[in-house]
Scaffold this active site. Structure first.
Site, PDB file in Angstrom:
ATOM      1  N   SER A 195       0.840  -1.199   0.000  1.00 10.49           N
ATOM      2  CA  SER A 195       0.000   0.000   0.000  1.00 10.49           C
ATOM      3  C   SER A 195       0.871   1.243   0.000  1.00 10.49           C
ATOM      4  CB  SER A 195      -0.890   0.013   1.253  1.00 10.49           C
ATOM      5  OG  SER A 195      -1.527   1.269   1.416  1.00 10.49           O
ATOM      6  N   TYR A 243      -1.174  -0.536  10.255  1.00 13.89           N
ATOM      7  CA  TYR A 243      -1.343  -0.870   8.845  1.00 13.89           C
ATOM      8  C   TYR A 243      -0.112  -0.443   8.055  1.00 13.89           C
ATOM      9  CZ  TYR A 243      -3.652  -1.203   4.275  1.00 13.89           C
ATOM     10  OH  TYR A 243      -3.996  -1.547   2.980  1.00 13.89           O
ATOM     11  N   LYS A 293       2.558  -2.929   5.995  1.00 15.83           N
ATOM     12  CA  LYS A 293       2.781  -2.838   4.554  1.00 15.83           C
ATOM     13  C   LYS A 293       4.231  -2.462   4.237  1.00 15.83           C
ATOM     14  CE  LYS A 293      -1.385  -3.928   3.267  1.00 15.83           C
ATOM     15  NZ  LYS A 293      -1.649  -5.201   2.558  1.00 15.83           N
TER      16      LYS A 293
END
Length: 243
Positions: free
Chosen positions: A135, A148, A152
């Site tokens: 991401s 998150y 990633k």
């Protein structure tokens, strides 16, 4: 549509929805046999009916279950690590449960699946390709995305290590880093205009990505036409990171 992947087998984690589902459909259209992994049986049933995918129901947060699922899938030519989740917590509000949930699915499960895939490929004589879905959150700091982002960014670092170590076995490993993509997960994170609008302004094309666009980029990296591309992280962001 050409049968680019005719006779080939692909394992796709997180295949039930979003980018994973679109990737499964794209690979099937190009002749691949799809092994779909997801938590929801209804999603697997739909994939079986629509594209003839073989389904494996598994919660990849369980490390043992992830390994067992990969072993039951058997040797494959390609792996798309697409399973992902998010828990929206700020730096000051991060919980152990949120951390374990996000890192367990987004990073640990991806590494386990890649390891099992690679071991099977090496035993079969090598070759094959992996695409990890990361991401742009691993490149820019977004509010409430600490775990998150860490997951990633970690997967991108692991992608480069995999490319280095697995290259001698003829296994290519790359990643795609999408911008906000119109999935159910993204809708929950970006439905608030206060979050969405500043992000939209930074997108030169004036919109977020569609799942089909990300899926096609994944397929492109798996194709033999990209035979000398390995260790790369391809932004699929409409120019977001260039601004």
């Amino acid at each position: 549509m050409t049968d680019t992947f005719s006779g080939k087998k692909v394992i796709i984690t997180g295949a039930g929805k979003g980018i994973g589902r679109a990737s499964a459909e794209n690979m099937a259209k190009r002749g691949a046999s799809v092994i779909a992994m997801a938590r929801t049986q209804a999603d697997l049933d739909a994939l079986a009916a629509d594209i003839g995918a073989e389904g494996i129901r598994v919660d990849l947060a369980d490390s043992d279950a992830a390994r067992d699922a990969m072993k039951s899938a058997g040797p494959a030519d390609y792996l798309i690590n697409c399973a992902g989740t998010n828990v929206l917590e700020s730096v000051l509000e991060m919980t152990d449960a949120g951390y374990e949930t996000v890192m367990g699915i987004n990073l640990r499960a991806a590494l386990i699946c890649a390891q099992e895939f690679a071991c099977a490929r090496v035993a079969a004589g090598g070759g094959g390709a992996i695409v990890n879905v990361t991401s742009i959150a691993g490149h820019r700091g977004f509010v409430d995305h600490m775990c998150y982002a860490a997951s990633k960014a970690g997967l991108e670092g692991a992608t480069r290590v995999m490319a280095k170590e697995l290259g001698p076995h003829g296994i290519r490993v790359n990643a795609v880093a999408p911008t906000v993509t119109m999935t159910e997960l993204a809708a929950a994170a970006w439905s608030d205009p206060a979050k969405r609008d500043p992000m939209m302004v930074r997108h030169p094309h004036g919109r977020f990505a569609e799942v089909e666009e990300v899926a096609r980029s994944i397929v492109m990296l798996l194709d033999d036409e990209a035979s000398f591309v390995s260790g790369a992280v391809l932004p699929v962001d409409g120019g977001f990171l260039a601004v």
